[in-house]
Design an enzyme around this catalytic site. Structure first.
Site, PDB file in Angstrom:
ATOM      1  N   GLU A  37       0.882  -1.176   0.000  1.00 18.16           N
ATOM      2  CA  GLU A  37       0.000   0.000   0.000  1.00 18.16           C
ATOM      3  C   GLU A  37       0.912   1.216   0.000  1.00 18.16           C
ATOM      4  O   GLU A  37       1.441   1.604   1.043  1.00 18.16           O
ATOM      5  CB  GLU A  37      -0.886  -0.011   1.263  1.00 18.16           C
ATOM      6  N   CYS A  75      -2.122   9.709   2.704  1.00 23.23           N
ATOM      7  CA  CYS A  75      -1.672   9.115   1.441  1.00 23.23           C
ATOM      8  C   CYS A  75      -2.607   9.423   0.292  1.00 23.23           C
ATOM      9  O   CYS A  75      -2.180   9.552  -0.845  1.00 23.23           O
ATOM     10  CB  CYS A  75      -1.523   7.608   1.589  1.00 23.23           C
TER      11      CYS A  75
HETATM   12  P1  NAD Z   1       8.209   4.798   5.002  1.00 20.64           P
HETATM   13  O1  NAD Z   1       8.193   3.979   3.771  1.00 20.64           O
HETATM   14  O2  NAD Z   1       9.368   5.678   5.243  1.00 20.64           O
HETATM   15  O3  NAD Z   1       8.095   3.862   6.300  1.00 20.64           O
HETATM   16  C1  NAD Z   1       7.135   2.827   6.411  1.00 20.64           C
HETATM   17  C2  NAD Z   1       7.689   1.725   7.309  1.00 20.64           C
HETATM   18  O4  NAD Z   1       8.872   1.212   6.732  1.00 20.64           O
HETATM   19  C3  NAD Z   1       8.048   2.178   8.714  1.00 20.64           C
HETATM   20  O5  NAD Z   1       7.567   1.222   9.647  1.00 20.64           O
HETATM   21  C4  NAD Z   1       9.567   2.241   8.730  1.00 20.64           C
HETATM   22  O6  NAD Z   1      10.110   1.875   9.949  1.00 20.64           O
HETATM   23  C5  NAD Z   1       9.963   1.230   7.665  1.00 20.64           C
HETATM   24  N1  NAD Z   1      11.214   1.587   6.947  1.00 20.64           N
HETATM   25  C6  NAD Z   1      11.651   2.835   6.667  1.00 20.64           C
HETATM   26  N2  NAD Z   1      12.829   2.766   5.978  1.00 20.64           N
HETATM   27  C7  NAD Z   1      13.130   1.445   5.835  1.00 20.64           C
HETATM   28  C8  NAD Z   1      14.210   0.729   5.222  1.00 20.64           C
HETATM   29  N3  NAD Z   1      15.224   1.367   4.637  1.00 20.64           N
HETATM   30  N4  NAD Z   1      14.188  -0.624   5.274  1.00 20.64           N
HETATM   31  C9  NAD Z   1      13.160  -1.281   5.855  1.00 20.64           C
HETATM   32  N5  NAD Z   1      12.111  -0.644   6.456  1.00 20.64           N
HETATM   33  C10 NAD Z   1      12.098   0.693   6.458  1.00 20.64           C
HETATM   34  O7  NAD Z   1       6.834   5.620   4.985  1.00 20.64           O
HETATM   35  P2  NAD Z   1       6.336   6.732   6.004  1.00 20.64           P
HETATM   36  O8  NAD Z   1       7.167   7.951   5.874  1.00 20.64           O
HETATM   37  O9  NAD Z   1       6.151   6.142   7.358  1.00 20.64           O
HETATM   38  O10 NAD Z   1       4.882   7.014   5.400  1.00 20.64           O
HETATM   39  C11 NAD Z   1       4.658   7.880   4.342  1.00 20.64           C
HETATM   40  C12 NAD Z   1       4.467   7.155   3.039  1.00 20.64           C
HETATM   41  O11 NAD Z   1       3.508   6.117   3.174  1.00 20.64           O
HETATM   42  C13 NAD Z   1       3.923   8.049   1.943  1.00 20.64           C
HETATM   43  O12 NAD Z   1       4.553   7.746   0.726  1.00 20.64           O
HETATM   44  C14 NAD Z   1       2.453   7.683   1.885  1.00 20.64           C
HETATM   45  O13 NAD Z   1       1.812   7.972   0.660  1.00 20.64           O
HETATM   46  C15 NAD Z   1       2.501   6.237   2.172  1.00 20.64           C
HETATM   47  N6  NAD Z   1       1.222   5.786   2.725  1.00 20.64           N
HETATM   48  C16 NAD Z   1       0.449   4.960   1.986  1.00 20.64           C
HETATM   49  C17 NAD Z   1      -0.784   4.559   2.484  1.00 20.64           C
HETATM   50  C18 NAD Z   1      -1.692   3.646   1.716  1.00 20.64           C
HETATM   51  O14 NAD Z   1      -2.639   3.154   2.311  1.00 20.64           O
HETATM   52  N7  NAD Z   1      -1.458   3.378   0.448  1.00 20.64           N
HETATM   53  C19 NAD Z   1      -1.188   4.997   3.737  1.00 20.64           C
HETATM   54  C20 NAD Z   1      -0.351   5.837   4.460  1.00 20.64           C
HETATM   55  C21 NAD Z   1       0.857   6.224   3.954  1.00 20.64           C
END
Ligand code: NAD
Length: 455
Positions: free
Chosen positions: A209, A243
């Site tokens: 997602e 998002c």
């Molecule tokens: P992110 O991808 O930075 O982090 C998400 C998760 O991944 C966190 O739990 C984090 O600890 C982990 N993570 C971060 N870097 C990592 C790495 N290098 N290796 C492994 N795991 C890692 O996202 P965010 O900043 O928390 O959220 C914002 C993003 O999420 C935006 O792009 C937004 O559009 C998207 N989002 C999508 C939805 C949806 O339902 N489609 C909902 C909310 C947010």
């Protein structure tokens, strides 16, 4: 955290069959609902401490959605979990055919920070309903909420069934190196690629997602005042950290000035002339995101807003016009309270711009013309969307929610969540009283009969 030991514990529990009965699953969902009710105030406080999100928004966009989803799932689970009879085919006559929904096993849910309760627990509802054990890794960027969730969940649920694992990138990497049976990831496209790569090592199925730039079109037949109000709500809710928030607005040039007036008025009517003083306007989650967002402010002319306060991670609801060519604000997902305005003269131009970018998670169009609505819905590919509204489609659990292309793969909410966390095992049962010999050698003279059936 010894992730290998935790997974082994959950696997053993899953293999014991404890999670399989529908009664068990319903009981666990009821327990989750009770937890959310009994600890509502603690959860409100934690989210407020993380980014000043007001109680009403926390209820409407996190706890309320969860209550609704849990109740709906409890009401329908017996029916969803029943084997489903399917038609047979002549080639296998006589036979009875059905599918059985079986849980994947031990699943991993990785959540982002922007709706820190809902996005960690909504997939969990589907995973429990389908009969899995679950490890949930909430975001490290909302430490208050994550810590409360972890404490409460470990008190109310056994670790071998549901475990909340706190931690950042390293913890996630450790979890991703384990052989889970399904990974459900919500977050950025950048990390989505990391998750998919790690999952491929064990051939683990994934639901991704992700995010992206969700466009919003306003044409000259739209009810501009209502459009402005609904867009301002969906864009500045959670201070734009949603998002599916409208990322940028494409407005027909002939109504741009009038629309912008209404948009400005809507912002003022929601948050007053100084949004910093409004109890209803959240903050940016941390200084990194604050800095990233501030850099967008010079990508165009500030029509409204633009004030910031680094100490509080505050960014005023901001409207940007006259966007510079190839400006980052039109290339990257904004994920904050800044909205660039682009104009078009012909709807075809708007469609071409959308189709020149990766497929968005959401798309919105405000119009009174059915032909325009149909043209956009048909010509543009996007995860899900709304006509004459924004964001609110998420509140309908009958609609599947998920992205397409770069905005994700797989979907959930309502029945779709149950399906996402289940494997549908197809079974054919044959009686013994008839055994038509077409398939057996020698084949001489049988081809013409096979051709009659398989055509
Ligand atoms: P992110 O991808 O930075 O982090 C998400 C998760 O991944 C966190 O739990 C984090 O600890 C982990 N993570 C971060 N870097 C990592 C790495 N290098 N290796 C492994 N795991 C890692 O996202 P965010 O900043 O928390 O959220 C914002 C993003 O999420 C935006 O792009 C937004 O559009 C998207 N989002 C999508 C939805 C949806 O339902 N489609 C909902 C909310 C947010």
């Amino acid at each position: 955290m010894d992730t290998a030991r935790l997974l082994e514990k959950q696997r053993t529990y899953f293999r014991s069959g404890a999670t399989k009965s529908v009664e068990f699953r319903i009981h666990q969902l009821q327990t989750l609902k009770k937890l959310l009710s009994e600890h509502e105030d603690e959860l409100f406080e934690a989210v407020y401490a993380d980014f000043k999100k007001p109680e009403l928004e926390t209820y409407a966009t996190e706890l309320g959605i969860l209550h609704n989803e849990i109740s709906y799932t409890i009401r329908n689970l017996k029916n969803w979990a029943k084997p489903k009879r399917l038609k047979g085919t002549w080639i296998n006559f006589p036979s009875s055919n059905y599918t059985i929904a079986e849980p994947y096993g031990a699943v991993l849910v990785i959540a982002p920070w922007n709706y820190p309760i809902q996005l960690a627990l909504l997939p969990l509802v589907g995973a429990i309903a389908a009969g899995n054990t679950v490890v949930v890794k909430p975001s490290e960027l909302t430490p208050h909420t994550t810590s409360v969730l972890s404490r409460l969940m470990s008190k109310w649920f056994k670790e071998e069934f549901i475990a909340i694992v706190e931690g950042g990138v390293e913890t996630n990497q450790a979890l991703l190196s384990e052989d889970f049976d399904h990974i459900f990831f919500t977050g950025s496209s950048r990390v989505g690629k990391i998750v998919m790569e790690a999952a491929s090592k064990n051939l683990t199925p994934v639901t991704l997602e992700l995010g992206g730039k969700s466009p919003c079109i306003v044409d000259d037949t739209a009810d501009l005042e209502t459009a402005a109000k609904r867009i301002a709500w969906g864009k500045f809710l959670n201070a734009g950290q949603t998002c599916v928030a409208p990322d940028y607005i494409m407005v027909k040039a002939s109504v741009k000035d009038k629309f912008l007036e209404y948009l400005k008025e809507s912002i003022r009517s929601f948050y007053g002339v100084n949004a910093k003083l409004s109890p209803d306007y959240p903050r940016i989650v941390n200084e990194d995101h604050f800095g990233r967002l501030v850099s967008y402010l010079s990508d165009g002319e500030i029509y409204y807003g633009g004030k910031t306060d680094q100490e509080e991670c505050y960014i005023e609801p901001t409207i940007l016009t006259d966007i510079k060519e190839r400006a980052p604000v039109m290339e990257e997902e904004i994920f904050g309270p800044i909205v660039p305005i682009i104009t078009f003269n012909d709807i075809g131009e708007a469609i071409d711009l959308i189709n020149s970018k990766p497929k968005p998670l959401a798309l919105y169009v405000f119009t009174r013309e059915k032909e325009t609505e149909d043209r956009i819905v048909e010509k543009c590919s996007f995860g899900s969307g709304a006509v004459n509204d924004v964001v609110a489609h998420l509140g309908n659990h009958h609609l599947p929610f998920g992205g397409v292309g770069k905005s994700g793969m797989g979907a959930y909410h309502g029945k779709k969540s149950f399906d996402t966390f289940s494997h549908f095992k197809g079974i054919m049962k044959k009686p013994l009283w008839l055994d038509i010999p077409f398939r057996y050698a020698p084949y001489k003279g049988k081809l013409k009969w096979i051709k009659k059936i398989l055509k």
